[in-house]
Write a protein that holds these residues in place. Structure first.
Motif, PDB file in Angstrom:
ATOM      1  N   ARG A   1       1.918   6.496  -6.981  1.00 29.95           N
ATOM      2  CA  ARG A   1       0.818   7.345  -7.453  1.00 29.95           C
ATOM      3  C   ARG A   1       1.154   8.822  -7.212  1.00 29.95           C
TER       4      ARG A   1
ATOM      5  N   LYS B   1       0.848  -1.202   0.000  1.00 27.81           N
ATOM      6  CA  LYS B   1       0.000   0.000   0.000  1.00 27.81           C
ATOM      7  C   LYS B   1       0.881   1.250   0.000  1.00 27.81           C
TER       8      LYS B   1
ATOM      9  N   GLN C   1       2.359   1.633  -3.448  1.00 28.57           N
ATOM     10  CA  GLN C   1       1.325   2.098  -4.382  1.00 28.57           C
ATOM     11  C   GLN C   1       1.087   3.597  -4.217  1.00 28.57           C
TER      12      GLN C   1
END
Length: 128
Positions: free
Chosen positions: A97, A90, A93
């Protein structure tokens, strides 16, 4: 009219013509030099505008690099504190992003800065 020792006489019309030709050549040269000086000033103004734009882009690049390094260190610190693989995934990610969003914004800002630098240089050249 004058006569030299060889007996050759230069007609007054030839003297007038020669004098006018020299005057015209001098005026043409003066005009050329004026245009050249103006062109040099235009180039210098354009170069100064481009240098200012380049300095702005360089400052942005350094700021962006610092932001990326700071984000990478924060990511590394958060990663070390993660409790499990899911949290690590997470974090990665989110980091990727955020980096992609940041890169998109920075690319737009670079493009705008470069465009402005070119426009400023063009305006400086046209101003003269």
């Amino acid at each position: 009219m004058s006569t030299d020792k060889t007996g050759f006489e230069v007609p007054e019309q030839m003297r007038d013509f020669a004098e006018k030709s020299v005057d015209q050549a001098r005026k043409a040269f003066d005009d050329f030099m004026g245009a050249t000086q103006k062109a040099v000033v235009n180039v210098e103004d354009s170069a100064n505008a481009m240098q200012a734009g380049a300095a702005d882009v360089n400052k942005k690049a350094l700021t962006y690099a610092e932001e990326h390094v700071t984000a990478a260190f924060k990511f590394a610190q958060d990663l070390v504190k993660a409790d499990n693989v899911e949290d690590m995934m997470k974090l990665q990610q989110d980091y990727l992003r955020n980096q992609m969003e940041t890169l998109g914004e920075q690319t737009r800002e670079f493009s705008n800065s470069a465009t402005k630098a070119v426009q400023d240089a063009t305006k400086a050249a046209q101003k003269k």
